[in-house]
Scaffold this active site. Structure first.
Site, mmCIF file in Angstrom:
data_model
loop_
_atom_site.group_PDB
_atom_site.id
_atom_site.type_symbol
_atom_site.label_atom_id
_atom_site.label_comp_id
_atom_site.label_asym_id
_atom_site.label_seq_id
_atom_site.Cartn_x
_atom_site.Cartn_y
_atom_site.Cartn_z
ATOM 1 N N ASP A 21 0.831 -1.209 0.000
ATOM 2 C CA ASP A 21 0.000 0.000 0.000
ATOM 3 C C ASP A 21 0.866 1.260 0.000
ATOM 4 O O ASP A 21 1.992 1.250 0.499
ATOM 5 C CB ASP A 21 -0.917 -0.022 1.232
ATOM 6 C CG ASP A 21 -2.096 0.918 1.091
ATOM 7 O OD1 ASP A 21 -2.405 1.333 -0.051
ATOM 8 O OD2 ASP A 21 -2.709 1.260 2.121
ATOM 9 N N GLY A 22 0.305 2.346 -0.544
ATOM 10 C CA GLY A 22 0.953 3.653 -0.432
ATOM 11 C C GLY A 22 1.585 4.192 -1.707
ATOM 12 O O GLY A 22 2.250 5.225 -1.668
ATOM 13 N N ARG A 25 0.036 7.780 -2.480
ATOM 14 C CA ARG A 25 0.526 8.842 -1.587
ATOM 15 C C ARG A 25 1.994 9.147 -1.840
ATOM 16 O O ARG A 25 2.417 10.286 -1.838
ATOM 17 C CB ARG A 25 0.305 8.435 -0.119
ATOM 18 C CG ARG A 25 -1.096 8.733 0.364
ATOM 19 C CD ARG A 25 -1.407 8.008 1.646
ATOM 20 N NE ARG A 25 -1.647 6.598 1.410
ATOM 21 C CZ ARG A 25 -1.818 5.702 2.369
ATOM 22 N NH1 ARG A 25 -1.757 6.076 3.631
ATOM 23 N NH2 ARG A 25 -2.066 4.445 2.072
ATOM 24 N N TRP A 26 2.769 8.105 -2.119
ATOM 25 C CA TRP A 26 4.199 8.286 -2.399
ATOM 26 C C TRP A 26 4.367 9.230 -3.592
ATOM 27 O O TRP A 26 5.197 10.145 -3.573
ATOM 28 C CB TRP A 26 4.829 6.921 -2.695
ATOM 29 C CG TRP A 26 6.304 6.924 -2.900
ATOM 30 C CD1 TRP A 26 7.262 6.752 -1.940
ATOM 31 C CD2 TRP A 26 7.001 7.106 -4.142
ATOM 32 N NE1 TRP A 26 8.511 6.813 -2.503
ATOM 33 C CE2 TRP A 26 8.382 7.031 -3.859
ATOM 34 C CE3 TRP A 26 6.604 7.319 -5.457
ATOM 35 C CZ2 TRP A 26 9.359 7.157 -4.835
ATOM 36 C CZ3 TRP A 26 7.574 7.452 -6.436
ATOM 37 C CH2 TRP A 26 8.938 7.373 -6.124
ATOM 38 N N HIS A 38 2.762 3.735 -8.844
ATOM 39 C CA HIS A 38 2.611 2.310 -9.184
ATOM 40 C C HIS A 38 3.846 1.819 -9.947
ATOM 41 O O HIS A 38 4.327 0.715 -9.711
ATOM 42 C CB HIS A 38 1.339 2.086 -10.006
ATOM 43 C CG HIS A 38 0.073 2.410 -9.257
ATOM 44 N ND1 HIS A 38 -0.174 1.949 -7.991
ATOM 45 C CD2 HIS A 38 -1.010 3.173 -9.586
ATOM 46 C CE1 HIS A 38 -1.346 2.406 -7.570
ATOM 47 N NE2 HIS A 38 -1.870 3.154 -8.517
ATOM 48 N N LEU A 132 11.066 -20.287 -4.972
ATOM 49 C CA LEU A 132 9.999 -19.467 -4.381
ATOM 50 C C LEU A 132 8.702 -19.549 -5.193
ATOM 51 O O LEU A 132 8.718 -19.497 -6.423
ATOM 52 C CB LEU A 132 10.466 -17.997 -4.351
ATOM 53 C CG LEU A 132 9.429 -16.964 -3.898
ATOM 54 C CD1 LEU A 132 9.166 -17.075 -2.400
ATOM 55 C CD2 LEU A 132 9.891 -15.543 -4.233
HETATM 56 C C1 IPE Z 1 -5.428 -2.678 -0.438
HETATM 57 O O1 IPE Z 1 -5.110 -1.338 -0.586
HETATM 58 C C2 IPE Z 1 -5.335 -3.382 -1.750
HETATM 59 C C3 IPE Z 1 -4.009 -3.470 -2.349
HETATM 60 C C4 IPE Z 1 -2.885 -3.073 -1.844
HETATM 61 C C5 IPE Z 1 -3.984 -4.112 -3.629
HETATM 62 P P1 IPE Z 1 -6.225 -0.220 -0.719
HETATM 63 O O2 IPE Z 1 -5.504 1.066 -0.853
HETATM 64 O O3 IPE Z 1 -7.162 -0.556 -1.825
HETATM 65 O O4 IPE Z 1 -6.991 -0.352 0.663
HETATM 66 P P2 IPE Z 1 -7.897 0.696 1.451
HETATM 67 O O5 IPE Z 1 -8.923 1.213 0.507
HETATM 68 O O6 IPE Z 1 -7.008 1.804 1.934
HETATM 69 O O7 IPE Z 1 -8.458 -0.087 2.582
HETATM 70 C C1 IPE Z 2 -1.453 0.321 -3.445
HETATM 71 O O1 IPE Z 2 -1.228 1.680 -3.410
HETATM 72 C C2 IPE Z 2 -1.635 -0.227 -4.834
HETATM 73 C C3 IPE Z 2 -3.017 -0.564 -5.193
HETATM 74 C C4 IPE Z 2 -4.031 -0.581 -4.375
HETATM 75 C C5 IPE Z 2 -3.261 -0.933 -6.563
HETATM 76 P P1 IPE Z 2 -2.435 2.718 -3.428
HETATM 77 O O2 IPE Z 2 -2.735 3.055 -4.850
HETATM 78 O O3 IPE Z 2 -3.570 2.231 -2.637
HETATM 79 O O4 IPE Z 2 -1.764 3.970 -2.736
HETATM 80 P P2 IPE Z 2 -2.445 4.930 -1.661
HETATM 81 O O5 IPE Z 2 -2.936 4.052 -0.543
HETATM 82 O O6 IPE Z 2 -3.557 5.658 -2.340
HETATM 83 O O7 IPE Z 2 -1.334 5.826 -1.239
HETATM 84 MG MG MG Z 3 -4.086 2.390 -0.672
#
Ligand code: IPE
Ligand code: IPE
Ligand code: MG
Length: 253
Positions: A21-22, A25-26, A38, A132
């Protein structure tokens, strides 16, 4: 001593699951578009896959795209799908070179056909690799998986292939996407959110959870070693008492 040298290689988790996740925001923190995050996230995937393969972790499950992520803006969804196709195409040789086998869990029927085809090919090419097991959770959510399992069990009961009393935990697990995988011992989520977001709800029943504020594109080898070291400090009791666990360890050693 480096973090890697501090790891107890005899007590590695067999299966690590990661909610990556993130990325968004990054990218935003750098004044960039979410897709840039991404793209950078792919570099972390490469590094973490390589690190797990080197350590001898047997299974690594990466949550790459959830059922709910389909509701994101179309441009972002399309961008992620293109990134997925290109990455698989580029990396399949490296996977083979490193003896890594690719698996996918999730609703593949939702993916664009060329994406599906690329994944099917990569799974076939890596099928006989024995190192793996890299499990990509794509268009995956636990509630979808559990509903699918329930429907398939109901169909088998209706067809007379299965009796309700024969549905043991082992039989039930055969209906999940993770039928051939052991449960994860360690679940890592990056970027500060302390939630599961519909990921492996059944399989994580006794996993150790590790949350870090590091955004996924910044999550590299040292962060992984730190998470495993933290895991190795925990006592996994599975409902028993601490004394029982310690007695058991003495008997084993
Ligand atoms: C969870 O992240 C799904 C993946 C990392 C693929 P999200 O960004 O979709 O989750 P929420 O919406 O913050 O719970
Ligand atoms: C995780 O990063 C990747 C996917 C859910 C595809 P996010 O796209 O959720 O990034 P944030 O949480 O908005 O920063
Ligand atoms: Mg996210």
């Amino acid at each position: 001593m480096s973090l890697k040298d501090q790891l107890d290689l005899q007590r590695l988790p067999r299966h690590i699951a990661i909610i990556m996740d993130g990325n968004g925001r990054w990218a935003k923190e750098r004044g960039q578009d979410r897709l840039y995050g991404h793209h950078e996230g792919v570099e972390s995937v490469r590094t973490i896959v390589e690190a797990c393969a080197e350590l001898g972790v047997e299974y690594l499950t990466l949550y790459a795209f959830s059922t709910e992520n389909w509701d994101r803006p179309v441009y972002e969804v399309n961008g992620i799908m293109e990134l997925l196709v290109n990455t698989i195409r580029k990396e399949v040789n490296t996977l083979t070179k490193n003896n890594i086998r690719l698996h996918v869990i999730g609703d593949m029927t939702m993916l664009p056909p060329h994406c599906c085809q690329e994944l099917e090919e990569a799974m076939a090419i890596t099928e006989h690799n024995t190192g793996l097991n890299l499990v990509m959770a794509l268009s995956y959510s636990s509630r979808w998986e559990i509903l699918r399992a329930t429907k398939n069990i109901a169909k088998d009961v209706q067809a007379g292939k299965l009796k309700p009393d024969d549905i043991t935990p082992d039989v039930w697990e055969q209906y999940l996407c993770t039928a051939k995988l052991p449960d994860p011992e360690l679940m890592i989520r990056t970027s500060g959110e302390c939630r599961i977001s519909n990921f492996l709800l059944y399989q994580l029943a006794y996993a150790e959870l590790y949350f870090t504020s590091t955004r996924w594109p910044d999550f590299r080898r040292e962060n992984l070693y730190e998470a495993i070291l933290n895991y190795q400090t925990r006592e996994r009791r599975f409902g028993k008492t601490s004394e029982q666990i310690q007695q058991n360890e003495e008997i084993v050693s």
